[in-house]
Design an enzyme around this catalytic site. Structure first.
Site, PDB file in Angstrom:
ATOM      1  N   LYS A   1       0.844  -1.501   0.143  1.00 34.48           N
ATOM      2  CA  LYS A   1      -0.034  -0.137   0.052  1.00 34.48           C
ATOM      3  C   LYS A   1       0.735   1.238  -0.030  1.00 34.48           C
ATOM      4  O   LYS A   1       1.668   1.296   0.695  1.00 34.48           O
ATOM      5  CB  LYS A   1      -0.997   0.087   1.189  1.00 34.48           C
TER       6      LYS A   1
ATOM      7  N   GLY B   1      -3.848   9.264  15.481  1.00 34.55           N
ATOM      8  CA  GLY B   1      -3.362  10.356  14.524  1.00 34.55           C
ATOM      9  C   GLY B   1      -1.671  10.233  14.617  1.00 34.55           C
ATOM     10  O   GLY B   1      -1.069  10.699  13.573  1.00 34.55           O
TER      11      GLY B   1
ATOM     12  N   ASP C   1       1.714   9.094  13.742  1.00 31.28           N
ATOM     13  CA  ASP C   1       2.145   7.796  12.936  1.00 31.28           C
ATOM     14  C   ASP C   1       3.357   8.211  12.529  1.00 31.28           C
ATOM     15  O   ASP C   1       3.957   8.093  11.320  1.00 31.28           O
ATOM     16  CB  ASP C   1       1.249   7.574  12.009  1.00 31.28           C
TER      17      ASP C   1
END
Length: 326
Positions: A71, A227, A229
């Site tokens: 991804k 949130g 990351d």
């Protein structure tokens, strides 16, 4: 000649929904992590600071699965100023037997949004009180909406509190949720109001400075932080994690590098456990109504693989997959 199928967001959106099936599949992915059945490399991230952007590359192969996803996900946070969404990206599904690219899912971030929301539901299913009825959402974007929708699949949510730095966006969130989910929403002027009155709190921001303080937590609350990351992000004060009776993350090494564990003392890091250890039955989830539980979710490649495989099965008739026509 190898044919690689290309599916656009509109085609994907026609077949997949944020439902209990997706939540269960994402939980299966966490189970595989907990059972050590996953090959998953560290996240590769490319920063584009001049445009307030970042690109992440994630992947994971689950033992026994005949395909897996790679991804590419981007977040360019100035985009709303020019009328574009912050999130974008695509997934490539490959055969685990031959390495042959099977399909490109040009979902523009849709599947990342769905699997992220589903992970929040998995965390809430195992870590929040079963009678949790008040949800507190910090943030007003797409994930703030989807997290609430996912929570409603696993807990009897009756009331919503929301905080956003932009009051107009918070008001728009209220209008949207009340119309789509028929849930009453109260707009709060400070995150402490949200934390103080909620059974479950979800943070969904790209904040670089903490939004929640440990002293605000009351017995029985569950907090999921979505949130953080990246090394520059942080939504929770370290005191929040230190106060937790149970401290959970998706992948400890990843949370230490990119998530909320990054700023913690080693003692706090040592007692953190991974969500897959709980979902797979290796360790208990919430054990009492008064426990304070904290879960840091940084996003994993295993989530991408399970949702990409699910969508592919919905897009391509099973007989074509069996006969090797896909």
């Amino acid at each position: 000649m190898t044919i690689i199928q290309l599916f656009h967001r509109s085609e994907i959106n026609n077949v997949v929904r944020l439902d209990k099936k997706v939540v269960d599949l994402v939980e299966e992915g966490f189970n595989a992590l907990g059972d050590n059945k996953v090959q998953m490399p560290p996240i590769m991230r490319i920063d584009v600071p001049e445009h307030n952007g970042e690109v992440d590359i994630k992947s994971a192969h689950i033992k026994g699965y005949d395909s897996f996803a790679i991804k590419l996900s981007s977040g360019f946070f100035n985009n709303p100023q020019i009328g574009l969404p912050s999130a974008n990206g695509l997934m490539i599904l490959l055969s685990a037997e031959t390495g042959r690219p099977m399909a490109i899912l040009a979902d523009q971030g849709l599947l990342t949004d769905l699997r992220t929301a589903a992970a929040g539901a998995v965390a809430a299913r195992h870590l929040s009180r079963q009678d949790s009825r008040t949800a507190g959402i910090i943030g007003t974007g797409a994930q703030a909406r989807l997290q609430l929708e996912a929570l409603s699949l696993v807990r009897p949510i009756e009331r919503v509190l929301v905080y956003g730095r932009d009051i107009k966006k918070a008001d728009a969130y209220k209008e949207d949720i009340e119309q789509r989910l028929s849930l009453p929403v109260e707009v709060c002027t400070h995150p402490q109001e949200v934390v103080g009155e909620s059974d479950i709190v979800v943070t969904t921001t790209p904040a670089s400075e903490p939004l929640i303080k440990g002293e605000w937590l009351r017995p029985g609350v569950h907090v999921t932080a979505m949130g953080s990351d990246a090394e520059h992000k942080q939504e929770l004060e370290t005191s929040v994690l230190e106060r937790a009776d149970q401290l959970i993350c998706d992948v400890k090494a990843q949370s230490v590098r990119l998530g909320e564990l990054r700023n913690c003392h080693q003692e706090t890091i040592n007692r953190a456990i991974e969500l897959g250890e709980i979902t797979s039955g290796g360790k208990p989830g919430r054990q009492s109504a008064d426990e304070i539980t904290i879960c840091d979710l940084t996003g994993t490649g295993v989530q991408d693989t399970v949702i990409a495989r699910h969508v592919y099965s919905l897009l391509v008739p099973q007989e074509e997959i069996i006969n090797g026509k896909s």
